[in-house]
Design a protein around this motif. Structure first.
Motif, PDB file in Angstrom:
ATOM      1  N   PRO A  11      -2.846  14.231   1.209  1.00  7.14           N
ATOM      2  CA  PRO A  11      -1.489  14.519   1.121  1.00  7.14           C
ATOM      3  C   PRO A  11      -0.728  13.712   0.766  1.00  7.14           C
ATOM      4  O   PRO A  11      -1.338  12.524   1.695  1.00  7.14           O
ATOM      5  CB  PRO A  11      -0.573  15.839   1.008  1.00  7.14           C
ATOM      6  CG  PRO A  11      -1.840  16.607   1.865  1.00  7.14           C
ATOM      7  CD  PRO A  11      -3.039  15.620   1.905  1.00  7.14           C
ATOM      8  N   PRO A  12       0.486  13.018   0.159  1.00  3.74           N
ATOM      9  CA  PRO A  12       1.173  11.768   0.575  1.00  3.74           C
ATOM     10  C   PRO A  12       1.339  11.189   2.531  1.00  3.74           C
ATOM     11  O   PRO A  12       1.655  12.629   2.850  1.00  3.74           O
ATOM     12  CB  PRO A  12       2.201  12.277  -0.176  1.00  3.74           C
ATOM     13  CG  PRO A  12       2.115  12.397  -0.852  1.00  3.74           C
ATOM     14  CD  PRO A  12       1.128  13.472  -0.104  1.00  3.74           C
ATOM     15  N   ALA A  13       1.172  10.075   2.628  1.00  6.85           N
ATOM     16  CA  ALA A  13       1.346  10.470   4.132  1.00  6.85           C
ATOM     17  C   ALA A  13       1.674   8.840   4.435  1.00  6.85           C
ATOM     18  O   ALA A  13       0.821   7.777   5.168  1.00  6.85           O
ATOM     19  CB  ALA A  13      -0.065  10.702   5.368  1.00  6.85           C
ATOM     20  N   ASP A  14       3.215   8.792   4.670  1.00  4.83           N
ATOM     21  CA  ASP A  14       3.807   7.634   4.982  1.00  4.83           C
ATOM     22  C   ASP A  14       3.995   6.524   6.310  1.00  4.83           C
ATOM     23  O   ASP A  14       3.485   5.379   6.026  1.00  4.83           O
ATOM     24  CB  ASP A  14       5.347   8.182   5.177  1.00  4.83           C
ATOM     25  CG  ASP A  14       5.792   8.408   3.402  1.00  4.83           C
ATOM     26  OD1 ASP A  14       5.482   8.307   2.755  1.00  4.83           O
ATOM     27  OD2 ASP A  14       6.937   9.256   3.779  1.00  4.83           O
ATOM     28  N   GLU A  15       3.494   7.257   7.414  1.00  6.44           N
ATOM     29  CA  GLU A  15       2.929   6.458   8.144  1.00  6.44           C
ATOM     30  C   GLU A  15       1.737   6.182   8.570  1.00  6.44           C
ATOM     31  O   GLU A  15       1.687   5.326   8.782  1.00  6.44           O
ATOM     32  CB  GLU A  15       3.389   7.525   9.481  1.00  6.44           C
ATOM     33  CG  GLU A  15       3.060   6.978  10.715  1.00  6.44           C
ATOM     34  CD  GLU A  15       3.139   7.756  11.781  1.00  6.44           C
ATOM     35  OE1 GLU A  15       2.567   7.330  13.332  1.00  6.44           O
ATOM     36  OE2 GLU A  15       3.478   9.040  11.875  1.00  6.44           O
ATOM     37  N   ALA A  44      -1.553   1.019   7.126  1.00  4.11           N
ATOM     38  CA  ALA A  44      -2.738   0.487   6.822  1.00  4.11           C
ATOM     39  C   ALA A  44      -1.969  -0.665   5.945  1.00  4.11           C
ATOM     40  O   ALA A  44      -2.453  -1.799   6.420  1.00  4.11           O
ATOM     41  CB  ALA A  44      -3.240   1.446   5.586  1.00  4.11           C
ATOM     42  N   GLU A  45      -0.289  -0.596   5.388  1.00  2.00           N
ATOM     43  CA  GLU A  45       0.154  -2.095   5.419  1.00  2.00           C
ATOM     44  C   GLU A  45       0.290  -3.181   6.262  1.00  2.00           C
ATOM     45  O   GLU A  45      -0.228  -4.336   6.020  1.00  2.00           O
ATOM     46  CB  GLU A  45       1.728  -1.729   4.842  1.00  2.00           C
ATOM     47  CG  GLU A  45       1.887  -2.288   3.850  1.00  2.00           C
ATOM     48  CD  GLU A  45       2.453  -2.847   3.226  1.00  2.00           C
ATOM     49  OE1 GLU A  45       3.968  -2.832   3.134  1.00  2.00           O
ATOM     50  OE2 GLU A  45       2.812  -1.386   2.035  1.00  2.00           O
ATOM     51  N   ALA A  57      -6.063   4.372   8.831  1.00  2.00           N
ATOM     52  CA  ALA A  57      -5.402   3.346   8.591  1.00  2.00           C
ATOM     53  C   ALA A  57      -6.071   1.936   8.171  1.00  2.00           C
ATOM     54  O   ALA A  57      -5.935   1.259   6.634  1.00  2.00           O
ATOM     55  CB  ALA A  57      -4.150   2.553   9.626  1.00  2.00           C
ATOM     56  N   ALA A  58      -6.906   1.934   8.893  1.00  2.00           N
ATOM     57  CA  ALA A  58      -7.566  -0.285   8.904  1.00  2.00           C
ATOM     58  C   ALA A  58      -9.162   1.199   7.851  1.00  2.00           C
ATOM     59  O   ALA A  58      -8.875   0.232   7.293  1.00  2.00           O
ATOM     60  CB  ALA A  58      -8.810   0.009  10.570  1.00  2.00           C
ATOM     61  N   PHE A  59      -9.628   2.064   7.821  1.00  2.00           N
ATOM     62  CA  PHE A  59     -10.246   1.978   5.952  1.00  2.00           C
ATOM     63  C   PHE A  59      -9.568   1.794   4.956  1.00  2.00           C
ATOM     64  O   PHE A  59      -9.872   0.864   4.442  1.00  2.00           O
ATOM     65  CB  PHE A  59     -10.772   4.102   6.596  1.00  2.00           C
ATOM     66  CG  PHE A  59     -11.494   4.134   6.073  1.00  2.00           C
ATOM     67  CD1 PHE A  59     -12.775   3.181   5.088  1.00  2.00           C
ATOM     68  CD2 PHE A  59     -11.565   5.473   5.328  1.00  2.00           C
ATOM     69  CE1 PHE A  59     -13.756   3.820   4.726  1.00  2.00           C
ATOM     70  CE2 PHE A  59     -12.637   5.810   4.348  1.00  2.00           C
ATOM     71  CZ  PHE A  59     -13.569   5.059   3.710  1.00  2.00           C
ATOM     72  N   ALA A  60      -7.933   2.280   4.792  1.00  2.00           N
ATOM     73  CA  ALA A  60      -7.394   2.244   3.849  1.00  2.00           C
ATOM     74  C   ALA A  60      -7.089   0.616   3.634  1.00  2.00           C
ATOM     75  O   ALA A  60      -7.303   0.265   2.674  1.00  2.00           O
ATOM     76  CB  ALA A  60      -6.197   2.622   3.920  1.00  2.00           C
ATOM     77  N   LEU A  65       0.286  -1.883  -0.350  1.00  2.00           N
ATOM     78  CA  LEU A  65      -0.299   0.291  -0.149  1.00  2.00           C
ATOM     79  C   LEU A  65       0.868   1.086  -0.124  1.00  2.00           C
ATOM     80  O   LEU A  65      -0.138   2.104  -0.028  1.00  2.00           O
ATOM     81  CB  LEU A  65      -1.238  -0.252   1.275  1.00  2.00           C
ATOM     82  CG  LEU A  65      -1.758  -1.346   1.416  1.00  2.00           C
ATOM     83  CD1 LEU A  65      -2.823  -1.179   2.468  1.00  2.00           C
ATOM     84  CD2 LEU A  65      -2.634  -1.089   0.579  1.00  2.00           C
ATOM     85  N   THR A  66       2.006   1.025   0.076  1.00  2.00           N
ATOM     86  CA  THR A  66       3.094   2.097   0.546  1.00  2.00           C
ATOM     87  C   THR A  66       3.219   3.088  -0.224  1.00  2.00           C
ATOM     88  O   THR A  66       3.597   4.268  -0.537  1.00  2.00           O
ATOM     89  CB  THR A  66       4.426   2.753   0.526  1.00  2.00           C
ATOM     90  OG1 THR A  66       5.450   0.782   0.185  1.00  2.00           O
ATOM     91  CG2 THR A  66       4.279   1.594   2.582  1.00  2.00           C
ATOM     92  N   ASP A  67       3.307   2.521  -1.756  1.00  2.00           N
ATOM     93  CA  ASP A  67       3.466   3.157  -3.026  1.00  2.00           C
ATOM     94  C   ASP A  67       2.119   3.589  -4.122  1.00  2.00           C
ATOM     95  O   ASP A  67       2.400   3.603  -5.113  1.00  2.00           O
ATOM     96  CB  ASP A  67       4.560   2.383  -3.560  1.00  2.00           C
ATOM     97  CG  ASP A  67       6.369   2.489  -2.817  1.00  2.00           C
ATOM     98  OD1 ASP A  67       6.339   3.334  -2.257  1.00  2.00           O
ATOM     99  OD2 ASP A  67       6.708   1.444  -3.105  1.00  2.00           O
ATOM    100  N   ARG A  68       0.705   3.415  -3.647  1.00  2.64           N
ATOM    101  CA  ARG A  68       0.096   3.597  -4.370  1.00  2.64           C
ATOM    102  C   ARG A  68      -1.230   4.723  -4.117  1.00  2.64           C
ATOM    103  O   ARG A  68      -2.377   4.398  -4.968  1.00  2.64           O
ATOM    104  CB  ARG A  68      -1.294   2.019  -4.061  1.00  2.64           C
ATOM    105  CG  ARG A  68      -0.400   0.908  -4.638  1.00  2.64           C
ATOM    106  CD  ARG A  68      -0.750  -0.558  -4.063  1.00  2.64           C
ATOM    107  NE  ARG A  68      -2.482  -0.762  -4.083  1.00  2.64           N
ATOM    108  CZ  ARG A  68      -3.175  -1.709  -3.765  1.00  2.64           C
ATOM    109  NH1 ARG A  68      -2.647  -2.471  -2.846  1.00  2.64           N
ATOM    110  NH2 ARG A  68      -4.563  -1.952  -4.251  1.00  2.64           N
TER     111      ARG A  68
END
Length: 366
Positions: free
Chosen positions: A14-18, A23-24, A108-111, A6-9
């Motif tokens: 805006p992008p949120a790495d944490e 989520a992953e 994160a769980a939603f994603a 999920l981290t690169d999708r």
């Protein structure tokens, strides 16, 4: 496995790495699911230009009418969250409001649940059932504790008189088009059947229901009537089966006062919570597989979702699996632990219905 990356999708903007990493972590503990069929984008801030499949998250404040109109006109949905729950408003105006606790990791769980292929309203239900750290408590962290699930907001009161109970395992459950078919399957030893009449005049309908109810009494069987609750009440039917859309129009108090059992159709977690509010006698879940017997408003649910439904509710309320189930698929359906299976064409379109019923009954007993 690609569904876990999920981290690169671009799930968050805006992008949120944490958040993506969280989520992953959650996603890998939810099991093997097909990829989501839409490229959702969870917007943590208002985008410069909203687009279809955007899920714009607003936390702790009201959405202005101008923003609401502009975002939905662009095809975006809005997730408004507060201290006591969250509400999802779809582009077409449908609103799904939930009252419950939001964990720190709920986004994160939603994603993660969206990536499992759930529609946003069902993914939101599951996200609100999530608790921080669940992904560390086992290989399968799927929410199966009903006490942690949110409550659907803004529902009318449940009937004052509870609906009578059904056996927890209703067994083979043919859905048939006429009283003649009701009599036919009951004579073959079936104990639960649903009469689903279409295109009948009022007089024909009354006669069909009365005849089916009489057959139920004669064979000491459970006869449910689809949709026509008024006529079923007049005939003294064992029960009625309603769809989600009927909850807006049917007099549930009158159904309960008539002493009839109530079965309700559900197609996902939000509808499950909505149905449970009314205390039904059983819940039907479907369509499990593609089916040609009726037009589907939702995609086929599959066995993995059915199995999780059973884990959540199997000891609490009778569950009926329905949709596209035939003799070949029945063993896999029963392996989920569901206590009843509704079949239509596997019986009514069989070359030898008596043989079909005997084989299906054998699968249940075996």
């Amino acid at each position: 496995m690609e569904t876990l990356k999920l981290t690169d999708r671009g799930w968050f903007w805006p992008p949120a790495d944490e958040l993506s990493e969280a989520a992953e972590r959650i996603r890998v503990r939810l099991g093997d699911w097909p990829c989501a069929n839409r490229a959702w984008r969870i917007c943590l801030a208002a985008p410069d230009a909203a687009r279809p499949n955007d899920l714009i998250v607003v936390i702790g404040r009201e959405v202005t009418s101008d923003d609401d109109a502009a975002w939905r006109a662009a095809g975006a949905a809005i997730v408004a969250a507060g201290t006591d729950g969250a509400a999802l408003t779809m582009p077409d105006g449908r609103r799904f409001a939930l009252e419950g606790t939001l964990a720190e990791d709920w986004l994160a769980a939603f994603a993660a649940f969206l990536d499992c292929g759930f529609e946003p309203h069902d993914a939101l239900v599951l996200a609100l059932a999530w608790r921080d750290g669940d992904e560390m408590r086992g290989d399968d962290a799927w929410p199966v504790d009903l006490s942690r699930f949110a409550r659907v907001a803004d529902l009318p009161p449940a009937p004052r008189q509870p609906f009578p109970a059904c056996p927890l395992r209703l067994g083979l459950y043919p859905v048939v088009p006429s009283a003649q078919w009701v009599e036919r399957v009951l004579a073959l030893g079936v104990k639960t059947v649903q009469l689903r009449v279409k295109d009948a005049t009022p007089a024909q309908l009354e006669d069909e229901i009365a005849r089916a109810v009489a057959a139920g009494r004669r064979y000491e069987a459970r006869v449910f009537v689809n949709d026509y609750w008024r006529e079923a009440a007049r005939a003294g039917a064992y029960g009625v089966h309603l769809g989600q859309e009927d909850l807006d129009t049917a007099d549930l108090d009158a159904i309960a006062q008539a002493g009839m059992r109530l079965g309700l159709s559900t197609h996902g977690y939000y509808e499950l919570l909505r149905a449970l509010h009314y205390g039904p006698s059983y819940l039907a879940f479907g369509a499990v597989f593609p089916t040609g017997t009726k037009t589907l408003a939702t995609a086929p649910q599959g066995l993995a979702r059915l199995e999780r439904y059973v884990r959540l509710l199997g000891a609490r309320v009778p569950l009926v699996a329905i949709g596209g189930i035939d003799a070949a698929r029945l063993p896999a359906v029963l392996a989920t632990g569901v206590g009843s299976v509704a079949l239509v064409s596997a019986i009514t379109a069989a070359a030898d219905p008596a043989d079909a019923v005997a084989r299906l009954q054998q699968t249940f007993s075996g």
